[in-house]
Design an enzyme around this catalytic site. Structure first.
Site, PDB file in Angstrom:
ATOM      1  N   PHE A  71      10.325 -26.232  47.605  1.00 23.76           N
ATOM      2  CA  PHE A  71      10.335 -27.648  47.816  1.00 23.76           C
ATOM      3  C   PHE A  71      11.392 -27.919  49.189  1.00 23.76           C
ATOM      4  CE2 PHE A  71       9.078 -27.675  43.409  1.00 23.76           C
ATOM      5  CZ  PHE A  71       7.987 -28.686  43.472  1.00 23.76           C
ATOM      6  N   TYR A 139       6.928 -30.401  62.481  1.00 24.17           N
ATOM      7  CA  TYR A 139       7.100 -30.351  61.069  1.00 24.17           C
ATOM      8  C   TYR A 139       5.708 -29.799  60.522  1.00 24.17           C
ATOM      9  CZ  TYR A 139       6.389 -32.116  56.449  1.00 24.17           C
ATOM     10  OH  TYR A 139       6.437 -32.254  55.037  1.00 24.17           O
TER      11      TYR A 139
END
Length: 323
Positions: A71, A139
């Site tokens: 994560f 991103y």
């Protein structure tokens, strides 16, 4: 034992809170964006860096890791445009270091937290896993690069993996013990709730002339605890050998407009938001809504909590915070 990278962050901490009921968990987090107080006391916490081979090797030498859940990504779209080095270094290069160490220690099970940003600006109203990936910012590119790395590692080194692409994570644990706290905060629901608590002067709505029912953007919001349950189902499928090299969307399949979100925040709190209309932001699609039919069919997962529950749990958490 399961290694959770980024387990002190927003989504990671909610995953750990559910996962510790089933598995022993060790967390690696450098606390750059995570919060020590969000770490579940039933887990083992190691402060260290994803990009450090030494930190990673210490964990794999010390604990019998059977799977890794990742994560620990930087995730601000705007920041990725002005500082792409940070995103390629952390999201791609550091993940490559992790995979390298996993192969060294023969750990072959991997759950990857990916994103709807891999789809870019889709031309369909409902996005499924066959929708072409065409990221429009560093991103999204960095996440898609890792997805491709996983596919290559699977073919070459027998890595087993599941990729979970999720849309707008929101809400808080229903105990109000942990919730969403970013600095800076860029997500709509916490921004609205902070404004209602008097912590912000206004809520800016970027664009009110989109081709949607009320002119504002539509997004797919999913409760963070629903996200956690999807990760656990994916992990169980991976460890049992039922699934590998799979990609799943995680969403509610509905979508809510910015206006609907603000109105639901007002309904839940009984307060009126100070809203300001602003210009559109470059690159904002009118509608981003996910089909989660594939993961429902294959793993039996679907979002259980509606927008009002998302906001109610978030509100309970926000009211406890000392801003």
């Amino acid at each position: 034992m399961i290694l959770v990278i980024g387990g002190a962050g927003y989504i990671g901490s909610h995953l750990v809170k559910e996962l510790v009921e089933k598995e022993d968990v060790v967390i690696l987090d450098n606390l750059s964006t995570g919060h020590r107080e969000a770490i579940d006391s039933r887990s083992i916490f190691v402060k260290g860096d994803l990009g450090s081979e030494d930190d990673l090797e210490m964990i794999f030498k010390s604990y019998p890791i059977k799977a890794v859940m990742h994560f620990a990504a930087n995730s601000l779209v705007g920041e990725s445009v002005v500082d792409p080095l940070k995103y390629y270094e952390n999201n791609v290069a550091s993940t490559l270091t992790l995979l390298k160490v996993m192969m060294k220690f023969d750990v072959k099970n991997f759950i990857f937290s990916s994103t709807a940003a891999t789809y870019g600006i889709p031309t369909v109203d409902i996005i499924d896993e066959t929708t072409p990936t065409a990221p429009i910012n560093p991103y999204g590119h960095s996440k898609l690069m890792v997805e491709r790395m996983l596919a290559d590692f699977s073919k070459a080194y027998d890595l087993n993996y599941v990729i979970l692409r999720y849309f707008n994570a929101a809400g808080a644990h229903e105990s109000a013990a942990i919730g969403e706290s970013h600095d800076p905060e860029t997500h709509l629901i916490p921004i609205v709730l902070q404004q209602l608590l008097g912590q912000r002067e206004k809520v800016s709505v970027f664009g009110s002339d989109y081709n949607t029912e009320d002119g504002t953007c539509i997004r797919d919001y999913i409760h963070v605890t629903d996200l956690a349950s999807a990760h656990i189902l994916a992990l169980e499928a991976l460890l049992s050998g039922k699934k590998s090299a799979e990609v799943y969307n995680l969403g509610n399949g509905l979508g809510y407009s910015v206006k609907e979100v603000i109105e639901t925040c007002e309904k839940v709190t009984g307060l009126k938001a100070n809203v300001e209309l602003a210009d559109r932001r470059a690159g904002d699609p009118a509608r981003l809504v996910a089909s989660s039919a594939k993961i429902y069919t294959e793993l039996g997962w679907k979002a259980e909590r509606d927008l009002e529950k998302v906001i109610s749990d978030a509100w309970n958490w926000h009211q406890k915070q000392k801003y």
